[in-house]
Design a protein around this motif. Structure first.
Motif, short mmCIF file in Angstrom:
data_model
loop_
_atom_site.label_atom_id
_atom_site.label_comp_id
_atom_site.label_asym_id
_atom_site.label_seq_id
_atom_site.Cartn_x
_atom_site.Cartn_y
_atom_site.Cartn_z
N ASP A 169 -2.34 -4.71 0.43
CA ASP A 169 -1.92 -4.82 1.82
C ASP A 169 -2.66 -5.91 2.56
N ALA A 213 0.19 -8.77 -2.19
CA ALA A 213 0.57 -7.99 -3.37
C ALA A 213 0.87 -8.89 -4.56
N LEU A 220 0.83 -1.19 0.00
CA LEU A 220 0.00 0.00 0.00
C LEU A 220 0.87 1.23 0.00
N SER A 264 -4.60 1.85 -2.98
CA SER A 264 -4.23 0.45 -3.20
C SER A 264 -4.95 -0.07 -4.43
N GLY A 313 -6.93 -6.01 -1.52
CA GLY A 313 -5.94 -4.96 -1.73
C GLY A 313 -4.54 -5.49 -1.57
N ARG A 331 2.01 -8.84 3.59
CA ARG A 331 1.56 -7.90 2.56
C ARG A 331 2.19 -8.22 1.22
#
Length: 217
Positions: free
Chosen positions: A89, A46, A5, A71, A87, A42
Motif C-alpha cells: 500500500d 504493489a 493491502l 501486507s 508494503g 498503491r
C-alpha cells in the motif's frame, strides 16, 4: 492485476500462508499480494513489491493485529543497519535486527524508537531489565518521547514452521510498562544466528500490536 493491502481475519491469513510451501515464488506472491481494489499509487507500490518478489528479494509479511490488516513487505533500502521495508500500500517499516524502530503511512505512526537495550539482550538471548523509548506525534503535531521499563524473559526453545521448513527457535518475551501504556512483545529467535524470524511488537496506541514474520530471507 490490481493488488493492495488486504483486510481480513487471522484465519484467512493463516490459510493464505499455508500455501507458501517451499520456495515457489508464485505461491509466495499470492500469499502476500492478494487481488484487491486499490488506488493508482498503491498499484505502483504493489507492482514494485511484486517485481522484487519475482527477482528473489527477501520477503516478510506484516499483520496489523488490532486492525485486521496485512501486507507483504520487501526491503528497499539499508543504511547503517536499518532496513526500510515497502508494503503493497506504499507504507513503510524500518527495522534494526528485526525490531521495528519507525513506521510511515500507517496512521498514528511511530516516528522513532530507541530499542538498543532490548536488542542487546535479544541478540544474546539473555533475560534482564531494559528501557526503550518511543517517539510519536501528539494531537497538536508535536513529537512526544515516552519511556518504558521492560523485563525480558526466556520462555525456552521451540520450533517455528516457515515456508522453507522448520527452524529451531527460542521464544523471548518483553513485558513493558510506562506512565501511558503497558504492552507485551514476543520474539521467536533463530537458535543458529539470533535472527528474529517472527515477532509481535506494540507500536503505540494508534497502530497497536503488529506481527512481523519472515517468509523468505
Amino acid at each position: 492485476m490490481s493488488m493492495g493491502l488486504r483486510i481480513f481475519g487471522a484465519g484467512a491469513l493463516a490459510l493464505a500462508l499455508a500455501g507458501c510451501s517451499g520456495a515457489n515464488q508464485t505461491k509466495l506472491a499470492a500469499a502476500v499480494l492478494p487481488d484487491l481494489y486499490t488506488t493508482a499509487e498503491r498499484d505502483l507500490a504493489a507492482l514494485r513489491v511484486q517485481g522484487a518478489i519475482d527477482n528473489g528479494s527477501p520477503v516478510s509479511v506484516v499483520i496489523l493485529t488490532d486492525r485486521g490488516q496485512n501486507s507483504g513487505l520487501v526491503p528497499i533500502n539499508e543504511n547503517r543497519g536499518v532496513v526500510t521495508w515497502l508494503g503493497v500500500d506504499g507504507s513503510t517499516l524500518s527495522t534494526r535486527d528485526g525490531l521495528i524502530i519507525a513506521t510511515r503511512g500507517l496512521g498514528g505512526d511511530l516516528l522513532a524508537a530507541d530499542v538498543s537495550q532490548t536488542n542487546a539482550l535479544l541478540q544474546a538471548r539473555q533475560p534482564g531489565r531494559v528501557q526503550r523509548f518511543h517517539t510519536e506525534l501528539t494531537g497538536d503535531i508535536q513529537a512526544d518521547t515516552r519511556a518504558f521499563v521492560c523485563d525480558i524473559t526466556d520462555s525456552g526453545p521451540g520450533v517455528l514452521e516457515l515456508p522453507d521448513g522448520p527452524r529451531d527457535i527460542r521464544l523471548m518475551i518483553e513485558n513493558c510498562y510506562g506512565a501511558q501504556a503497558e504492552f507485551l512483545n514476543l520474539y521467536w529467535i533463530a537458535d543458529t544466528d539470533g535472527t528474529i524470524l517472527h515477532s509481535s511488537q506494540w507500536l503505540g496506541p494508534t497502530i497497536g500490536n503488529v506481527t512481523l514474520r519472515q517468509l523468505r530471507p
